[in-house]
Motif scaffolding. Structure first.
Motif, short mmCIF file in Angstrom:
data_model
loop_
_atom_site.label_atom_id
_atom_site.label_comp_id
_atom_site.label_asym_id
_atom_site.label_seq_id
_atom_site.Cartn_x
_atom_site.Cartn_y
_atom_site.Cartn_z
N THR A 157 0.84 -1.19 0.00
CA THR A 157 0.00 0.00 0.00
C THR A 157 0.87 1.24 0.00
O THR A 157 2.04 1.21 0.42
N GLY A 158 0.30 2.34 -0.46
CA GLY A 158 1.00 3.61 -0.46
C GLY A 158 0.04 4.73 -0.14
O GLY A 158 -1.18 4.57 -0.29
N ASP A 159 0.58 5.85 0.32
CA ASP A 159 -0.22 7.03 0.61
C ASP A 159 0.15 8.13 -0.38
O ASP A 159 1.33 8.29 -0.72
N TYR A 160 -0.85 8.90 -0.80
CA TYR A 160 -0.62 9.92 -1.83
C TYR A 160 -1.30 11.23 -1.46
O TYR A 160 -2.34 11.24 -0.80
N TRP A 161 -0.69 12.31 -1.97
CA TRP A 161 -1.22 13.66 -1.78
C TRP A 161 -1.46 14.32 -3.13
O TRP A 161 -0.72 14.09 -4.10
N GLY A 162 -2.49 15.17 -3.18
CA GLY A 162 -2.70 16.01 -4.34
C GLY A 162 -1.80 17.23 -4.26
O GLY A 162 -1.10 17.45 -3.27
N GLN A 163 -1.85 18.06 -5.31
CA GLN A 163 -0.96 19.21 -5.38
C GLN A 163 -1.51 20.41 -4.60
O GLN A 163 -0.77 21.36 -4.35
N GLY A 164 -2.75 20.35 -4.21
CA GLY A 164 -3.37 21.42 -3.44
C GLY A 164 -4.15 22.38 -4.30
O GLY A 164 -3.79 22.65 -5.45
N THR A 165 -5.23 22.90 -3.74
CA THR A 165 -6.04 23.90 -4.43
C THR A 165 -6.38 25.01 -3.44
O THR A 165 -6.76 24.75 -2.30
N GLN A 166 -6.22 26.25 -3.87
CA GLN A 166 -6.41 27.39 -2.99
C GLN A 166 -7.90 27.72 -2.86
O GLN A 166 -8.61 27.83 -3.86
N VAL A 167 -8.32 27.90 -1.62
CA VAL A 167 -9.66 28.41 -1.34
C VAL A 167 -9.48 29.70 -0.53
O VAL A 167 -8.87 29.66 0.54
N THR A 168 -9.99 30.79 -1.06
CA THR A 168 -9.89 32.08 -0.38
C THR A 168 -11.29 32.60 -0.10
O THR A 168 -12.09 32.74 -1.03
N VAL A 169 -11.56 32.87 1.17
CA VAL A 169 -12.87 33.38 1.57
C VAL A 169 -12.69 34.84 1.97
O VAL A 169 -12.08 35.15 3.00
N SER A 170 -13.21 35.72 1.15
CA SER A 170 -13.00 37.15 1.37
C SER A 170 -14.06 37.95 0.64
O SER A 170 -14.53 37.55 -0.43
N SER A 171 -14.41 39.08 1.21
CA SER A 171 -15.35 39.98 0.55
C SER A 171 -14.60 41.03 -0.27
O SER A 171 -15.22 41.86 -0.92
#
Length: 122
Positions: free
Chosen positions: A108-122
């Motif tokens: 078995t192996g564990d994997y990560w995605g590259q990441g995605t930015q979420v910005t919460v701002s007005s």
């Protein structure tokens, strides 16, 4: 080789909603746990939500009642529906897959995605 590809991040106003998706690709026999982590600038990476193959779910306390994790085992895809977003939810969100097997007999192996930015701002 297994890859996790995320999509769905972006800029959203407080109180708004965003849906993240993460699809695992490559030669995959099975995946144990899938989930989402997040990391804000200058802070450690925190677990947001996880879901097992059987549907058992775990959430970070601060997102309970606002975020919903789901999974399509046939598509090796995990989703994170985020509602009632707050500025403190701003972070890079990372998809995670644990105990991934590429063959029934293999390791078995564990994997990560590259990441995605979420910005919460007005």
């Amino acid at each position: 080789q297994v890859q996790l590809v995320e999509s769905g991040g972006g800029l959203v106003q407080p109180g708004g909603s965003v849906r993240l998706s993460c699809a695992a690709s490559g030669s995959i026999f099975s995946i144990g746990i899938m989930g989402w982590y997040r990391q804000a600038p200058g802070k450690q990476r925190d677990l947001v939500a996880t879901i097992t193959t059987g549907g058992a779910i775990n959430y970070l306390d601060s997102v309970k009642g606002r975020f919903t994790i789901s999974r399509d085992n046939a598509k090796d895809t995990v989703y994170l529906q985020m509602n009632s977003l707050k500025p403190e939810d701003t972070a890079v969100y990372y998809c995670y897959a644990e105990r991934v097997k590429q063959t029934w007999y293999g390791p078995t192996g564990d994997y990560w995605g590259q990441g995605t930015q979420v910005t919460v701002s007005s």
